[in-house]
Motif scaffolding. Structure first.
Motif, mmCIF file in Angstrom:
data_model
loop_
_atom_site.group_PDB
_atom_site.id
_atom_site.type_symbol
_atom_site.label_atom_id
_atom_site.label_comp_id
_atom_site.label_asym_id
_atom_site.label_seq_id
_atom_site.Cartn_x
_atom_site.Cartn_y
_atom_site.Cartn_z
ATOM 1 N N ALA A 159 29.687 14.410 18.673
ATOM 2 C CA ALA A 159 29.501 15.743 18.095
ATOM 3 C C ALA A 159 28.025 16.008 17.795
ATOM 4 N N HIS A 160 27.330 15.009 17.245
ATOM 5 C CA HIS A 160 25.902 15.179 16.960
ATOM 6 C C HIS A 160 25.089 15.306 18.243
ATOM 7 N N ALA A 161 25.486 14.578 19.288
ATOM 8 C CA ALA A 161 24.768 14.676 20.560
ATOM 9 C C ALA A 161 24.951 16.054 21.172
ATOM 10 N N ALA A 162 26.149 16.645 21.012
ATOM 11 C CA ALA A 162 26.401 17.966 21.579
ATOM 12 C C ALA A 162 25.694 19.063 20.801
ATOM 13 N N GLN A 163 25.509 18.866 19.494
ATOM 14 C CA GLN A 163 24.915 19.897 18.658
ATOM 15 C C GLN A 163 23.428 19.668 18.397
ATOM 16 N N GLY A 164 22.850 18.659 19.051
ATOM 17 C CA GLY A 164 21.461 18.332 18.769
ATOM 18 C C GLY A 164 20.487 19.423 19.166
ATOM 19 N N GLN A 165 20.764 20.136 20.267
ATOM 20 C CA GLN A 165 19.851 21.167 20.762
ATOM 21 C C GLN A 165 20.227 22.565 20.296
ATOM 22 N N GLN A 166 21.187 22.694 19.409
ATOM 23 C CA GLN A 166 21.686 24.014 19.005
ATOM 24 C C GLN A 166 20.950 24.495 17.755
ATOM 25 N N THR A 167 19.659 24.763 17.910
ATOM 26 C CA THR A 167 18.891 25.304 16.797
ATOM 27 C C THR A 167 19.188 26.798 16.660
ATOM 28 N N PRO A 168 18.977 27.384 15.478
ATOM 29 C CA PRO A 168 19.219 28.827 15.320
ATOM 30 C C PRO A 168 18.411 29.682 16.291
ATOM 31 N N THR A 169 17.141 29.300 16.545
ATOM 32 C CA THR A 169 16.336 30.090 17.481
ATOM 33 C C THR A 169 16.897 30.008 18.901
ATOM 34 N N ALA A 170 17.366 28.827 19.297
ATOM 35 C CA ALA A 170 17.958 28.690 20.629
ATOM 36 C C ALA A 170 19.231 29.524 20.751
ATOM 37 N N LYS A 230 7.818 33.944 22.032
ATOM 38 C CA LYS A 230 7.748 34.826 20.869
ATOM 39 C C LYS A 230 7.862 34.027 19.576
ATOM 40 N N PRO A 231 7.176 34.453 18.520
ATOM 41 C CA PRO A 231 7.347 33.793 17.202
ATOM 42 C C PRO A 231 8.785 33.956 16.690
ATOM 43 N N THR A 232 9.129 33.138 15.710
ATOM 44 C CA THR A 232 10.496 33.148 15.216
ATOM 45 C C THR A 232 10.870 34.485 14.606
ATOM 46 N N ASP A 233 9.979 35.093 13.844
ATOM 47 C CA ASP A 233 10.312 36.355 13.205
ATOM 48 C C ASP A 233 10.493 37.478 14.224
ATOM 49 N N LEU A 239 11.452 36.973 17.391
ATOM 50 C CA LEU A 239 12.707 36.660 18.077
ATOM 51 C C LEU A 239 13.905 37.108 17.252
ATOM 52 N N GLU A 240 13.857 36.866 15.953
ATOM 53 C CA GLU A 240 14.958 37.292 15.098
ATOM 54 C C GLU A 240 15.076 38.814 15.062
ATOM 55 N N SER A 241 13.956 39.516 15.099
ATOM 56 C CA SER A 241 13.992 40.972 15.133
ATOM 57 C C SER A 241 14.658 41.476 16.412
ATOM 58 N N CYS A 242 14.324 40.866 17.546
ATOM 59 C CA CYS A 242 14.974 41.233 18.811
ATOM 60 C C CYS A 242 16.465 40.931 18.770
ATOM 61 N N PHE A 243 16.805 39.794 18.184
ATOM 62 C CA PHE A 243 18.213 39.409 18.060
ATOM 63 C C PHE A 243 18.989 40.437 17.231
ATOM 64 N N GLN A 244 18.447 40.820 16.094
ATOM 65 C CA GLN A 244 19.118 41.793 15.244
ATOM 66 C C GLN A 244 19.264 43.146 15.954
ATOM 67 N N GLU A 245 18.284 43.509 16.760
ATOM 68 C CA GLU A 245 18.347 44.781 17.477
ATOM 69 C C GLU A 245 19.451 44.762 18.540
ATOM 70 N N VAL A 246 19.569 43.656 19.248
ATOM 71 C CA VAL A 246 20.619 43.528 20.263
ATOM 72 C C VAL A 246 21.995 43.527 19.610
#
Length: 767
Positions: free
Chosen positions: A201-212, A242-245, A247-254
């Motif tokens: 489970a940890h190996a599968a979730q290792g690359q699942q960061t919020p930005t990704a 893109k910076p994190t902030d 990227l998050e703005s684009c995410f919220q817009e979509v």
């Protein structure tokens, strides 16, 4: 510079050739033949005619989805093949193909990079045809039809909502959150198996960061809406820079654009494509122009859910973890102590009535801190003031969900066991509780669920916030029986995994995907401990668990039974407990008093067993009850709540009694033991078992095959279907207002009377 004009997105519906991805004819034929062979192998598996080993079941579905992930061009091909097979199954005599193929289809649609409008229409038309079929086909078809209708108007909606809720991404327009709780009983599952599950489970979730995950949502939504007009590789490269902030703005817009289109009265795909096209231009246009990439669909990963593992050492662990999950972020973990106190609220106080003897509350602490001088003892009323609770009507969605089985004497198979959740209000939290083990862990789950419902009936805290979903993965850890043969393993599974055997009979897709994990999960412990790249890239157990919690939405409801146990010691209080699968009662060896030892020599040979008096109410198909009394000389009594055949009813205790028959031969009296068949099956709403013995005999009672739940020196048992605590609470209020009214009136008329434990499967019960 605008790379796309707004008019190009306005005309980007299915008939526009620029929206679809071109596929070479030679590649198309080769891929189609390969996928068709995989689908046909799954169908042979459902028929039980596949030449492969049984342990390979479930691998074929997983392998098929991995092929689609590696080659996203084949999504359209797979969907067309599945629709053809579904239409043939609906016309022919292979209706058991429908639900498995439909689940493969829906999972493919969720992950598909782009689906044409005509293909959506074909799937939607087929799902509407299922509404004319009986349960569970009509229920699964209705659920799929509603999802397809939304997905057709707003492509990528299911993927976006799934990632946001499972990864707990912040979104004001869609604040729903989900979490998967996996409970492992350390007494049933070895430490090596627990470590193997945790590592995968940890190996599968290792690359699942919020930005990704936010980048995945943006890329998938753009590709699903714009098709070949979306340069996915360039979009992903731009999002990475893109910076994190930002990227998050684009995410919220979509997300806002997707949810806005979904909430509109006339959701239009044309308008949705135009909105995402403008956002796409804004994201990609400022980036430096580069070489144009090939206009091919790109596979966007679907991250695994947020899975939390727990060693189930505390019986109250589920309730505590659910409270921590649903509590506001402003509350601290210290509030858990207050939560435990609130769950034990009593109407009548047993204290002296003096304020100083009462436990300090938050109000008293605030008062004493502001005015310490007024700390004199004051007389208070002995009746505690009731804490205001929510209206009983607020519990109606939970308590009325199985109203068709209101009468506990009614056979559930007759009235239907599948709960329709489509009209229930959306709650902010969803807790998916997964238990691993055999029938013993389900007995613990039933007891924990009963305790949770009792506390929620007094003061609802969790059920008004969270939607609880229960899942069961059978696991037989036979490391201690390394020399066991295949035949011994099969018999052991039939004895210890009756629930999974029953679920596999009523739902073939559960048998194919989940029951096979029974022996596959312990094999993880035999794998090398060194990290494996293949394990991290293709985590089979995590993928199957994710598939189960995502697609398994049709519950099979098992009746929970309550037993009241009385002991031979009159000074010992009776005990109430619950069981789900079975209750076993054996005659307990008892030493006679010394004064009776002299008379024992003069007595005839003492017979094994004892006289038991059975009093129960027999329920017929017409729901009429008849009281029956039976006196037998028995040495063992077994109550089975799980039927052996899928055609039998779930609310029917199969009572098997080992009767001792007295015979006489030339040498004197002898005894033979045989199984009593005249009361082997009891259709009953209430059963009371009394033990009548003249030889000081008692019973040893074991619940749910669990050696940790054994009661000794038992002389009487009272077994009955466990009532819903909410129903009991509302019934008590009605009786206080109208003592002469005994039938269900008011809200109790529409509430579920029996407490049922819903275990989610893919289809429910397939008739």
């Amino acid at each position: 510079m605008n790379f796309f004009s707004s008019t190009s997105f306005m005309d980007s519906k299915e008939h526009c050739p620029c929206s679809s991805f071109p596929v070479p004819q030679s590649l198309h034929v080769e891929v189609e033949q390969d996928i068709l062979r995989s689908v046909q192998a799954i169908l042979r598996e459902l028929d039980g005619h596949h030449p492969g080993l049984q342990c390979d079941q479930g691998m074929r579905r997983w392998t098929l989805h991995k092929k689609i992930d590696r080659n996203p061009i084949s999504c359209d091909i797979l969907i067309k093949i599945l629709i053809k097979e579904l239409e043939k199954a609906e016309r022919g005599d292979n209706k058991h193909y429908i639900i498995p193929l439909l689940h493969i289809l829906m999972h493919t649609i969720i992950k598909a990079p782009y689906i044409s409008d005509s293909l959506y229409e074909r799937v939607y038309d087929f799902c509407k045809k299922l509404l004319t079929l009986p349960k569970p086909y009509c229920i699964v078809g209705l659920d799929c039809a509603m999802k397809i209708k939304n997905e057709r108007a707003v492509p990528g909606l299911s993927y976006q909502r799934m990632v946001i809720s499972e990864q707990n991404l912040r979104s004001k327009v869609y604040p729903h959150q989900e979490r998967v709780f996996v409970f492992l009983d350390p007494d049933l599952i070895s430490e090596s198996v627990c470590n193997a599950l945790l590592y995968e489970a940890h190996a599968a979730q290792g690359q699942q960061t919020p930005t990704a995950c936010m980048s995945y949502v943006i890329s998938h939504s753009m590709q699903a809406a714009l098709g070949s007009q979306c340069d996915v590789q360039r979009l992903q490269k731009t999002l990475e820079d893109k910076p994190t902030d930002v990227l998050e703005s684009c995410f919220q817009e979509v997300v806002a654009a997707v949810e806005l289109t979904r909430e509109e009265a006339s959701a239009d795909r044309k308008r949705f494509v135009e909105r995402l096209g403008k956002i796409y231009e804004k994201i990609v246009a400022p980036s430096a122009p580069g070489a144009a990439s090939l206009k091919r669909p790109q596979s966007i990963p679907l991250p695994s859910p947020n899975i939390s593992f727990y060693l189930w050492t505390d019986d109250d662990l589920i309730r505590k973890e659910l409270f921590l999950y649903t509590r506001p972020a402003s509350q601290s973990s210290e509030d858990l102590d207050g939560f435990n106190d609130q769950s034990r609220i009593s109407v009548v106080s047993a204290d002296s009535g003096i304020e100083g003897d009462l436990p300090p509350s938050t109000e008293e602490i605030s008062c004493t801190s502001s005015n310490k001088e007024s700390s004199r003892l004051q007389r208070r009323h002995c009746m505690k003031k009731k804490i205001p609770v929510l209206s009983s009507a607020a519990l109606a969605p939970d308590t009325c969900e199985a109203s068709t089985a209101k009468n506990s004497g009614t056979l559930h198979r007759k009235s239907g066991l599948i709960i329709e959740n489509t009209l229930r209000p959306k709650k902010m939290y969803t807790a998916r509780i997964v238990v691993l083990g055999d029938d013993r862990v389900l007995g613990r789950l039933a007891k924990a669920y009963y305790s949770l419902r009792k506390s929620e009936a007094r003061r609802p805290l969790l059920t008004v916030k969270a939607n609880l979903q229960f899942y069961y993965i059978p696991v037989l850890d036979l490391q201690q029986h390394s020399s066991a043969t295949n035949e011994h393993t099969t018999l052991y599974r039939m004895e210890c995994c009756e629930v999974s055997m029953y679920l596999g009979k009523v739902d073939p897709w559960y048998e194919s995907n989940i029951s096979t994990l029974c022996h596959m999960i312990p094999k993880l412990a035999t794998m090398p401990s060194s990290p494996s790249k293949q394990l991290a890239s293709d985590p089979f157990i995590t993928d199957v668990t994710s598939y189960y919690v995502r697609m398994g939405m049709q519950p099979v409801c098992f009746q929970i039974y309550k037993v009241k146990i009385h002991f031979s010691d009159v000074s010992q209080d009776s005990v109430e407990d619950v069981f789900l699968t079975e209750l076993r009662a054996d005659i307990q060896d008892h030493m006679l008093p010394k004064e009776s030892m002299l008379t024992r020599k003069k007595m005839n040979v003492e017979s094994p067993g004892t006289d038991i008096l059975i009093n129960y109410k027999k329920t017929s198909l017409s729901s009429r009850e008849k009281e029956v009394n039976t006196l037998l000389h028995s040495s063992r009594l077994m109550m089975k709540a799980i039927p052996t055949a899928e055609t039998e009813d779930l609310v029917c205790l199969n009572v098997s009694i080992t009767e001792v028959i007295k015979t006489t031969n030339l040498s004197g009296r002898s005894f033979c033991v045989s199984a009593c068949t005249n009361t082997s099956t009891i259709r009953t709403s209430t059963i009371e078992i009394k033990i009548k013995s003249m030889a000081h005999r008692t019973f040893t009672v074991c619940l749910d095959k669990d050696s940790r739940r054994v009661y000794n020196s038992v002389v009487r048992m009272e077994v009955s279907p466990c009532l819903e605590p909410d129903y009991c609470m509302q019934k008590m209020k009605v009786m206080q207002l109208s003592p002469d009214v005994h039938e269900d009136v008011g809200l109790t008329k529409y509430m579920s009377k029996s407490l049922l434990l819903p275990i989610n499967t893919f289809a429910g019960i397939v008739q």
